[in-house]
Write a protein that holds these residues in place. Structure first.
Motif, PDB file in Angstrom:
ATOM      1  N   VAL A 169      77.240  38.288  44.898  1.00  0.00           N
ATOM      2  CA  VAL A 169      75.955  37.922  44.308  1.00  0.00           C
ATOM      3  C   VAL A 169      76.137  37.688  42.812  1.00  0.00           C
ATOM      4  O   VAL A 169      77.178  38.011  42.237  1.00  0.00           O
ATOM      5  CB  VAL A 169      74.897  39.026  44.545  1.00  0.00           C
ATOM      6  N   ASP A 170      75.119  37.154  42.188  1.00  0.00           N
ATOM      7  CA  ASP A 170      75.097  36.983  40.733  1.00  0.00           C
ATOM      8  C   ASP A 170      74.701  38.330  40.130  1.00  0.00           C
ATOM      9  O   ASP A 170      73.516  38.624  39.949  1.00  0.00           O
ATOM     10  CB  ASP A 170      74.092  35.888  40.360  1.00  0.00           C
ATOM     11  N   ASP A 171      75.703  39.150  39.814  1.00  0.00           N
ATOM     12  CA  ASP A 171      75.429  40.496  39.305  1.00  0.00           C
ATOM     13  C   ASP A 171      74.694  40.470  37.977  1.00  0.00           C
ATOM     14  O   ASP A 171      73.810  41.288  37.732  1.00  0.00           O
ATOM     15  CB  ASP A 171      76.738  41.282  39.167  1.00  0.00           C
ATOM     16  N   VAL A 172      75.064  39.534  37.106  1.00  0.00           N
ATOM     17  CA  VAL A 172      74.396  39.425  35.811  1.00  0.00           C
ATOM     18  C   VAL A 172      72.922  39.077  36.014  1.00  0.00           C
ATOM     19  O   VAL A 172      72.024  39.732  35.463  1.00  0.00           O
ATOM     20  CB  VAL A 172      75.089  38.372  34.920  1.00  0.00           C
ATOM     21  N   GLY A 173      72.667  38.058  36.815  1.00  0.00           N
ATOM     22  CA  GLY A 173      71.289  37.634  37.050  1.00  0.00           C
ATOM     23  C   GLY A 173      70.457  38.682  37.750  1.00  0.00           C
ATOM     24  O   GLY A 173      69.272  38.879  37.434  1.00  0.00           O
ATOM     25  N   ALA A 174      71.060  39.383  38.715  1.00  0.00           N
ATOM     26  CA  ALA A 174      70.325  40.408  39.455  1.00  0.00           C
ATOM     27  C   ALA A 174      69.942  41.568  38.549  1.00  0.00           C
ATOM     28  O   ALA A 174      68.809  42.076  38.598  1.00  0.00           O
ATOM     29  CB  ALA A 174      71.167  40.911  40.622  1.00  0.00           C
ATOM     30  N   ALA A 175      70.874  42.018  37.706  1.00  0.00           N
ATOM     31  CA  ALA A 175      70.586  43.122  36.787  1.00  0.00           C
ATOM     32  C   ALA A 175      69.553  42.712  35.743  1.00  0.00           C
ATOM     33  O   ALA A 175      68.695  43.512  35.341  1.00  0.00           O
ATOM     34  CB  ALA A 175      71.873  43.586  36.108  1.00  0.00           C
ATOM     35  N   HIS A 176      69.625  41.469  35.300  1.00  0.00           N
ATOM     36  CA  HIS A 176      68.621  40.958  34.353  1.00  0.00           C
ATOM     37  C   HIS A 176      67.240  40.997  35.004  1.00  0.00           C
ATOM     38  O   HIS A 176      66.251  41.424  34.384  1.00  0.00           O
ATOM     39  CB  HIS A 176      68.988  39.534  33.942  1.00  0.00           C
ATOM     40  N   GLN A 177      67.150  40.562  36.258  1.00  0.00           N
ATOM     41  CA  GLN A 177      65.867  40.541  36.970  1.00  0.00           C
ATOM     42  C   GLN A 177      65.292  41.952  37.101  1.00  0.00           C
ATOM     43  O   GLN A 177      64.095  42.174  36.880  1.00  0.00           O
ATOM     44  CB  GLN A 177      66.057  39.921  38.348  1.00  0.00           C
ATOM     45  N   MET A 178      66.129  42.917  37.475  1.00  0.00           N
ATOM     46  CA  MET A 178      65.640  44.287  37.644  1.00  0.00           C
ATOM     47  C   MET A 178      65.188  44.882  36.313  1.00  0.00           C
ATOM     48  O   MET A 178      64.133  45.529  36.225  1.00  0.00           O
ATOM     49  CB  MET A 178      66.726  45.153  38.268  1.00  0.00           C
ATOM     50  N   THR A 179      65.975  44.664  35.263  1.00  0.00           N
ATOM     51  CA  THR A 179      65.620  45.221  33.950  1.00  0.00           C
ATOM     52  C   THR A 179      64.344  44.580  33.426  1.00  0.00           C
ATOM     53  O   THR A 179      63.481  45.264  32.845  1.00  0.00           O
ATOM     54  CB  THR A 179      66.773  45.012  32.956  1.00  0.00           C
ATOM     55  N   LYS A 180      64.197  43.293  33.634  1.00  0.00           N
ATOM     56  CA  LYS A 180      62.968  42.608  33.216  1.00  0.00           C
ATOM     57  C   LYS A 180      61.763  43.172  33.961  1.00  0.00           C
ATOM     58  O   LYS A 180      60.663  43.310  33.388  1.00  0.00           O
ATOM     59  CB  LYS A 180      63.079  41.101  33.456  1.00  0.00           C
ATOM     60  N   HIS A 181      61.957  43.511  35.237  1.00  0.00           N
ATOM     61  CA  HIS A 181      60.870  44.124  36.007  1.00  0.00           C
ATOM     62  C   HIS A 181      60.427  45.429  35.355  1.00  0.00           C
ATOM     63  O   HIS A 181      59.218  45.691  35.207  1.00  0.00           O
ATOM     64  CB  HIS A 181      61.339  44.373  37.434  1.00  0.00           C
ATOM     65  N   LEU A 182      61.372  46.249  34.941  1.00  0.00           N
ATOM     66  CA  LEU A 182      61.036  47.515  34.277  1.00  0.00           C
ATOM     67  C   LEU A 182      60.352  47.257  32.930  1.00  0.00           C
ATOM     68  O   LEU A 182      59.383  47.941  32.569  1.00  0.00           O
ATOM     69  CB  LEU A 182      62.298  48.357  34.077  1.00  0.00           C
ATOM     70  N   LEU A 183      60.856  46.273  32.194  1.00  0.00           N
ATOM     71  CA  LEU A 183      60.248  45.945  30.904  1.00  0.00           C
ATOM     72  C   LEU A 183      58.831  45.422  31.087  1.00  0.00           C
ATOM     73  O   LEU A 183      57.917  45.778  30.317  1.00  0.00           O
ATOM     74  CB  LEU A 183      61.101  44.907  30.179  1.00  0.00           C
ATOM     75  N   ASP A 184      58.621  44.604  32.101  1.00  0.00           N
ATOM     76  CA  ASP A 184      57.290  44.068  32.365  1.00  0.00           C
ATOM     77  C   ASP A 184      56.300  45.173  32.744  1.00  0.00           C
ATOM     78  O   ASP A 184      55.081  45.026  32.538  1.00  0.00           O
ATOM     79  CB  ASP A 184      57.342  43.025  33.483  1.00  0.00           C
ATOM     80  N   MET A 185      56.812  46.282  33.293  1.00  0.00           N
ATOM     81  CA  MET A 185      55.947  47.415  33.630  1.00  0.00           C
ATOM     82  C   MET A 185      55.593  48.246  32.400  1.00  0.00           C
ATOM     83  O   MET A 185      54.729  49.125  32.474  1.00  0.00           O
ATOM     84  CB  MET A 185      56.625  48.312  34.666  1.00  0.00           C
ATOM     85  N   GLY A 186      56.277  47.965  31.279  1.00  0.00           N
ATOM     86  CA  GLY A 186      55.975  48.672  30.039  1.00  0.00           C
ATOM     87  C   GLY A 186      57.052  49.625  29.560  1.00  0.00           C
ATOM     88  O   GLY A 186      56.924  50.231  28.491  1.00  0.00           O
TER      89      GLY A 186
END
Length: 337
Positions: A169-186
């Motif tokens: 998988v795209d490990d960089v892209g996947a980790a970016h997506q998960m971290t952005k999800h946490l950031l979007d939650m505040g």
């Protein structure tokens, strides 16, 4: 061409394959009259068979006629959850193309043991091998596979040569997506637990997380080492929670470490997700077994292993990206303060 017959020992299909410069599967096809062999190759193999006096083992011929070629699976991964996914997928894939699956333990970081594991698979008649992490990035294992002339598919690692097929998988892209999800939650202070340093996925996931952090002013990524085991996740979680600026979320590089981080949160008298959100990576059975269920990145490990077995059985496929998916469960919520 004249071939020494090697008196005093019986020739094996592997011997014939090495002398002819082909795979044992090709020799098997010639012996059993399979049409899927080029005429020049067939002639060469048949000549060597005549000159060596090779007599196929009757039991092996029965297996070959039934379509029961052999592929191997090496494993040295400390995560039982990850291994279970690889095994289930590899077994299903091998069965779907009429192959037998040989399973061989190895020892990452012990070059001689790694070489011997590959040799045992080759001696057992494996024509190809599935290589899960961390062995897919071990030079000792890759060199031994190249020497054996087995075809290989590496999982969750880049292809180190043109001879290898890589499924990741795209490990960089996947980790970016998960971290952005946490950031979007505040969340603005996020702990990150690294995986093994001999696996490129570890740094790729850290880079993806850091890239998302860098996009948000005031956000911080607190990084702690781990090695993809439950215990390392627990210890890293304890260190993160002891920071003067305690993270409100922890992103562990696999589900085993995320489960360990969950335990660290509970051991500190805190709760998930109210006090600390916890997320993982892989979506093994462990992610849905712990409480609360882990929000995680689904890396389709079983599907990758199944695809690898089919590639080894049928050929005709090159390296290619594998789609990931973010799975939302109960372990995440906006920070409480």
């Amino acid at each position: 061409m004249t071939v020494k017959t090697g008196q005093g020992r019986n020739r094996t299909m592997g011997d014939i394959a090495r002398l002819a410069g082909v795979s044992p599967m090709t020799v098997s096809r010639v012996v059993n009259g399979d049409a899927r062999v080029r005429e020049a190759t067939r002639t060469k193999v048949e000549q060597i068979i005549r000159e060596t006096g090779y007599v196929p083992d009757p039991a092996a011929r029965i297996l070959a006629r039934a379509g029961a070629g052999r592929i191997g699976l090496l494993y040295a991964n400390p995560s039982n959850a990850y291994l279970a996914e690889v095994l289930s997928g590899a077994l299903e894939g091998a069965r779907s193309v009429g192959l037998l699956l040989l399973i061989e333990p190895s020892q990452a970081g012990a070059p001689e043991e790694e070489r011997e594991a590959v040799q045992r698979l080759s001696a057992g008649g494996a024509q190809g091998v599935i290589v899960p992490p961390p062995l897919g990035e071990s030079q000792a294992t890759l060199d031994a596979i190249s020497k054996s002339r087995m075809k290989a598919v590496v999982l969750a690692a880049p292809a180190a040569s043109e001879d290898l097929v890589s499924l990741k998988v795209d490990d960089v892209g996947a980790a970016h997506q998960m971290t952005k999800h946490l950031l979007d939650m505040g969340h603005r202070v996020i702990g990150f637990i690294l995986g093994r340093q001999d696996q490129s996925a570890s740094d790729d996931r850290r880079r993806g997380a850091q890239a998302a952090i860098d996009d948000v002013e005031g956000a911080v990524l607190q990084v702690e080492p781990g090695d993809f085991t439950y215990r390392s996740g627990f210890e890293a979680g304890r260190r993160l929670l002891a920071q003067s600026r305690r993270p409100t979320a922890i992103f562990a590089s696999n589900d085993d470490m995320a489960a360990g981080a969950l335990a660290a949160v509970h051991a500190a008298g805190l709760s998930t997700p109210r006090d600390v959100s916890v997320v993982g990576f892989d979506d093994t059975y462990l992610a849905a077994s712990v409480w609360p269920g882990l929000t995680t990145i689904r890396q389709p490990v079983a599907a990758m292993a199944r695809r690898a077995a089919i590639i080894l059985g049928r050929g005709g496929e090159n390296s290619g990206p594998v789609a990931h998916e973010m799975i939302l469960r109960e372990s995440t919520s906006p920070p409480s303060d």
